[in-house]
Design an enzyme around this catalytic site. Sequence first.
Site, mmCIF file in Angstrom:
data_model
loop_
_atom_site.group_PDB
_atom_site.id
_atom_site.type_symbol
_atom_site.label_atom_id
_atom_site.label_comp_id
_atom_site.label_asym_id
_atom_site.label_seq_id
_atom_site.Cartn_x
_atom_site.Cartn_y
_atom_site.Cartn_z
ATOM 1 N N LYS A 88 4.396 -1.995 -32.583
ATOM 2 C CA LYS A 88 5.938 -0.912 -31.957
ATOM 3 C C LYS A 88 5.570 -0.910 -30.560
ATOM 4 C CE LYS A 88 5.706 2.910 -34.058
ATOM 5 N NZ LYS A 88 6.076 4.345 -35.401
ATOM 6 N N ALA A 101 1.237 -1.216 0.198
ATOM 7 C CA ALA A 101 -0.315 0.255 -0.062
ATOM 8 C C ALA A 101 0.631 1.610 0.103
ATOM 9 C CB ALA A 101 -1.099 0.438 1.358
ATOM 10 N N HIS A 159 -4.009 -4.286 -17.059
ATOM 11 C CA HIS A 159 -4.543 -3.527 -17.421
ATOM 12 C C HIS A 159 -5.320 -2.703 -18.163
ATOM 13 C CE1 HIS A 159 -1.233 -0.587 -17.675
ATOM 14 N NE2 HIS A 159 -2.237 0.554 -17.625
ATOM 15 N N LYS A 163 1.164 -7.821 -13.080
ATOM 16 C CA LYS A 163 2.490 -8.801 -13.917
ATOM 17 C C LYS A 163 3.287 -8.022 -12.834
ATOM 18 C CE LYS A 163 3.457 -4.963 -17.122
ATOM 19 N NZ LYS A 163 3.997 -3.391 -17.315
ATOM 20 N N GLN A 214 -5.936 5.428 -26.490
ATOM 21 C CA GLN A 214 -5.292 6.604 -25.773
ATOM 22 C C GLN A 214 -4.566 7.508 -26.178
ATOM 23 O OE1 GLN A 214 -4.155 4.506 -21.881
ATOM 24 N NE2 GLN A 214 -2.112 4.436 -22.476
ATOM 25 N N HIS A 263 0.429 -6.153 -22.313
ATOM 26 C CA HIS A 263 -0.406 -4.983 -22.974
ATOM 27 C C HIS A 263 -0.884 -5.413 -24.927
ATOM 28 C CE1 HIS A 263 -0.482 -3.603 -19.266
ATOM 29 N NE2 HIS A 263 0.998 -2.436 -19.719
HETATM 30 N N1 LIG Z 1 4.368 1.891 -11.115
HETATM 31 C C1 LIG Z 1 3.243 1.768 -11.609
HETATM 32 O O1 LIG Z 1 3.241 1.964 -12.670
HETATM 33 C C2 LIG Z 1 3.528 0.056 -12.315
HETATM 34 C C3 LIG Z 1 3.170 -0.904 -11.753
HETATM 35 N N2 LIG Z 1 3.179 -2.657 -11.839
HETATM 36 C C4 LIG Z 1 3.640 -3.437 -10.991
HETATM 37 O O2 LIG Z 1 2.847 -3.144 -9.545
HETATM 38 C C5 LIG Z 1 3.922 -3.984 -9.075
HETATM 39 C C6 LIG Z 1 3.002 -2.707 -7.793
HETATM 40 O O3 LIG Z 1 4.528 -1.483 -8.746
HETATM 41 P P1 LIG Z 1 4.822 -0.189 -6.986
HETATM 42 O O4 LIG Z 1 3.624 0.166 -6.751
HETATM 43 O O5 LIG Z 1 5.178 0.675 -8.384
HETATM 44 O O6 LIG Z 1 5.602 -0.963 -7.534
HETATM 45 P P2 LIG Z 1 6.931 -0.379 -5.644
HETATM 46 O O7 LIG Z 1 8.176 -0.413 -6.673
HETATM 47 O O8 LIG Z 1 6.958 1.097 -5.271
HETATM 48 O O9 LIG Z 1 6.874 -0.788 -4.319
HETATM 49 C C7 LIG Z 1 5.457 -1.348 -4.067
HETATM 50 C C8 LIG Z 1 5.616 -1.681 -2.123
HETATM 51 O O10 LIG Z 1 6.446 -2.704 -2.105
HETATM 52 C C9 LIG Z 1 7.026 -2.639 -0.892
HETATM 53 N N3 LIG Z 1 8.765 -3.547 -1.712
HETATM 54 C C10 LIG Z 1 9.248 -2.216 -2.170
HETATM 55 N N4 LIG Z 1 10.253 -3.317 -3.686
HETATM 56 C C11 LIG Z 1 10.665 -4.690 -2.090
HETATM 57 C C12 LIG Z 1 12.075 -4.833 -2.150
HETATM 58 N N5 LIG Z 1 12.624 -5.220 -2.745
HETATM 59 N N6 LIG Z 1 11.410 -6.678 -1.247
HETATM 60 C C13 LIG Z 1 10.054 -5.946 -0.496
HETATM 61 N N7 LIG Z 1 8.896 -4.795 -0.703
HETATM 62 C C14 LIG Z 1 9.146 -3.926 -1.323
HETATM 63 C C15 LIG Z 1 7.611 -1.503 -0.954
HETATM 64 O O11 LIG Z 1 6.619 -1.603 0.650
HETATM 65 P P3 LIG Z 1 7.325 -1.346 2.107
HETATM 66 O O12 LIG Z 1 8.186 -1.106 2.149
HETATM 67 O O13 LIG Z 1 6.643 -0.241 2.986
HETATM 68 O O14 LIG Z 1 7.124 -2.752 2.445
HETATM 69 C C16 LIG Z 1 6.945 -0.947 -1.660
HETATM 70 O O15 LIG Z 1 6.213 1.257 -1.161
HETATM 71 C C17 LIG Z 1 5.143 -4.562 -8.975
HETATM 72 O O16 LIG Z 1 4.632 -5.414 -9.864
HETATM 73 C C18 LIG Z 1 4.692 -3.925 -10.887
HETATM 74 O O17 LIG Z 1 5.727 -4.333 -11.922
HETATM 75 C C19 LIG Z 1 2.240 -2.694 -12.948
HETATM 76 C C20 LIG Z 1 1.371 -1.994 -13.944
HETATM 77 C C21 LIG Z 1 2.775 -0.071 -13.877
HETATM 78 O O1 LIG Z 2 2.162 -1.406 -17.197
HETATM 79 C C1 LIG Z 2 2.486 -0.581 -17.433
HETATM 80 O O2 LIG Z 2 1.894 0.185 -18.092
HETATM 81 C C2 LIG Z 2 2.372 1.397 -17.756
HETATM 82 C C3 LIG Z 2 1.497 2.299 -19.146
HETATM 83 O O3 LIG Z 2 0.084 2.034 -18.588
HETATM 84 P P1 LIG Z 2 -0.693 3.534 -19.285
HETATM 85 O O4 LIG Z 2 -1.385 2.753 -18.646
HETATM 86 O O5 LIG Z 2 -0.704 4.948 -18.784
HETATM 87 O O6 LIG Z 2 -0.804 3.211 -20.610
HETATM 88 C C4 LIG Z 2 3.843 1.643 -18.157
HETATM 89 O O7 LIG Z 2 4.201 3.626 -18.148
HETATM 90 C C5 LIG Z 2 5.001 0.894 -17.615
HETATM 91 O O8 LIG Z 2 5.958 1.149 -18.217
HETATM 92 C C6 LIG Z 2 4.206 -0.475 -17.328
HETATM 93 O O9 LIG Z 2 4.624 -1.025 -16.216
#
Ligand SMILES: NC(=O)C1=CN([C@@H]2O[C@H](COP(=O)(O)OP(=O)(O)OC[C@H]3O[C@@H](n4cnc5c(N)ncnc54)[C@H](OP(=O)(O)O)[C@@H]3O)[C@@H](O)[C@H]2O)C=CC1
Ligand SMILES: O=C1O[C@H](COP(=O)(O)O)[C@@H](O)[C@H](O)[C@H]1O
Length: 588
Positions: free
Chosen positions: A428, A107, A273, A243, A472, A335
């Site tokens: 692409k 979270a 998504h 993912k 989009q 995607h």
């Molecule tokens: N961000 C995006 O736009 C997108 C993300 N995703 C996927 O969603 C998931 C979450 O993404 P995102 O929120 O960006 O990820 P984050 O890197 O922000 O990680 C989410 C939370 O996980 C905990 N965390 C991070 N790294 C580690 C680690 N090495 N070991 C243990 N806990 C860790 C941290 O919480 P704490 O330290 O408080 O425990 C962190 O706030 C991933 O699988 C990502 O690939 C998919 C599509 C888009």
């Molecule tokens: O899954 C992912 O999607 C985003 C792009 O998503 P969008 O809804 O903003 O088009 C991308 O930036 C990211 O690298 C990828 O992990």
Amino acid sequence: MALSCMRCSPAAGAVRRGLASAAPPAALSFARCGLRRAAALGWRVAAVTTTGVQGAKDAGLEKAARSASQSKVENGSPSEIILDDFEDLSPLSENDDSTVSITVVGASGDLAKKKIFPALFALYYEDCLPKHFTIFGYARSKMTDAELRNMVSKTLTCRIDKRENCNEKMEEFLKRCFYHSGQYDSEEHFMDLDKKLKQHEGSRVSNRLFYLSIPPNIFLDVVKCASKSASSGNGWTRVIVEKPFGRDSDSSSALTRGLKQYLVEDQIFRIDHYLGKELVENLSVLRFSNLVFEPLWSRQYIRNVQLIFSEDFGTEGRGGYFDRYGIIRDIMQNHLLQILALFAMETPVSLEAEDIRNEKVKVLRSMKPLQLEDVVIGQYKSHTKGGTTYPGYTEDKTVPKDSVTPTFAAAALFINNARWDGVPFLMKAGKALHTKGAEIRVQFRHVPGNLYKRSFGTDLDTATNELVIRVQPDEAIYLKINNKIPGLGMRLDRSNLNLHYAARYSKEIPDAYERLLLDAIEGERRLFIRSDELDAAWELFTPLLKELEEKRIAPELYPYGSRGPVGAHYLAAKYNVRWGDLTTEQKA
Ligand SMILES: NC(=O)C1=CN([C@@H]2O[C@H](COP(=O)(O)OP(=O)(O)OC[C@H]3O[C@@H](n4cnc5c(N)ncnc54)[C@H](OP(=O)(O)O)[C@@H]3O)[C@@H](O)[C@H]2O)C=CC1
Ligand SMILES: O=C1O[C@H](COP(=O)(O)O)[C@@H](O)[C@H](O)[C@H]1O
């Protein structure tokens, strides 16, 4: 166990999705979270449409009856009913016996803040969440409930078209959000979470949804602990997995095997998504409910299909994650390939999840193995424009200086089946390009013996029809046609038959995460990836990825903010294709 709350009944979802078995014969259009209200109204709504005005009166729905009698009648039944007409009906009959607890694991992270909490709020605002629901944030960071609420409140927004009581609704929503700090691999900490969840659930049937918004290396720890220590004792437990689902066939199978030690397939919701995006969901509607498209949907009339994703920013802040995956795994393997499967599949037996996923998987299994010579990769480099210097990919501190990870890729794919034999599907995808967008372009064949050939000059390709589905931003569907310029002469131009969403629909388009969260709560799997689809997707890309990595193939460098590597044009030209996004066209 199926979610039993009336507002979240499978019937509700069925109406929302328009499943034949559930939907009344006439189209229903509801102003708010239509379907759940429709279903909450129960089959009474269906009664209105099937039995008409008298049925509505019998059901005591005077206002609906009025609406039914006023609406346009086709074949004796109303063609459209607007939910606004139901707004002041008697309170919905709620089922007080069940609750839904949604735990956002990770979270404190980027995705949770940016997408998940805002989507949950939007669902709450739209009355789409069940009456009894609780949201828990779970992560290692220390936070109080108040701190979580404060963090979440900063990212909540009201819809442009719906601001009424929005602040009030936000306050109410935040009161339903709680936080529990714990380690991801501690059964004890999940047991503590379980205790807190139980306090909120009371004696009701408890349904629990865990959203794994965490890096993939800790998916299994969390699933193990959550399933052993915090799964529901008397309702359903579902897990949404973000993912990447592995980084190749082997790691993906290992992840699936790991998940299945603790969960059955029906509990696993693998999210992509892009499947929740409005225009991607509309693909099937466009194809299967319009006579004019489906007959053209084959090699006979379609010259090529292009699936294009571009972002006008780099990996900013996500370089650490990105370098392990690259653009092919990040965007193409999931995607764009999912869109391709939906685009190319045969007509499913029904709109049921398994029927659709069966058809998608057939497409994926029919794909011709991807050859290295049908792929171009690129990586952005630093570029200075207007006095501003944009950093190159390897200048990100979390990226190794000698990284060959692609931030751009173009590929030509083929489907070895009767419908699509020989039609290039060009993909692409790139970061740090000149524009941001995602679109599907369908270029049609030349008109045989075209009487107006002379009006097009030598380049006949520019005169073929092209259907563009702009996913989009600024959603639109437009068809490029040749048209006579009004006047006494005979001059033709290229014009668009244009469905521009902002002009046609006054409602804000829901974010993909809203749709997908709602589906997961309803147990609707249609827009989630089944394990065999995932296997087929990895089977297609794994050999290519291995070859690229083993040979350490150097990506073609392109300047930040440019149109990407020139190699992509040569690849398209090899198949007599010109990328549609490069033509100057009237803005739809
Ligand atoms: N961000 C995006 O736009 C997108 C993300 N995703 C996927 O969603 C998931 C979450 O993404 P995102 O929120 O960006 O990820 P984050 O890197 O922000 O990680 C989410 C939370 O996980 C905990 N965390 C991070 N790294 C580690 C680690 N090495 N070991 C243990 N806990 C860790 C941290 O919480 P704490 O330290 O408080 O425990 C962190 O706030 C991933 O699988 C990502 O690939 C998919 C599509 C888009
Ligand atoms: O899954 C992912 O999607 C985003 C792009 O998503 P969008 O809804 O903003 O088009 C991308 O930036 C990211 O690298 C990828 O992990």
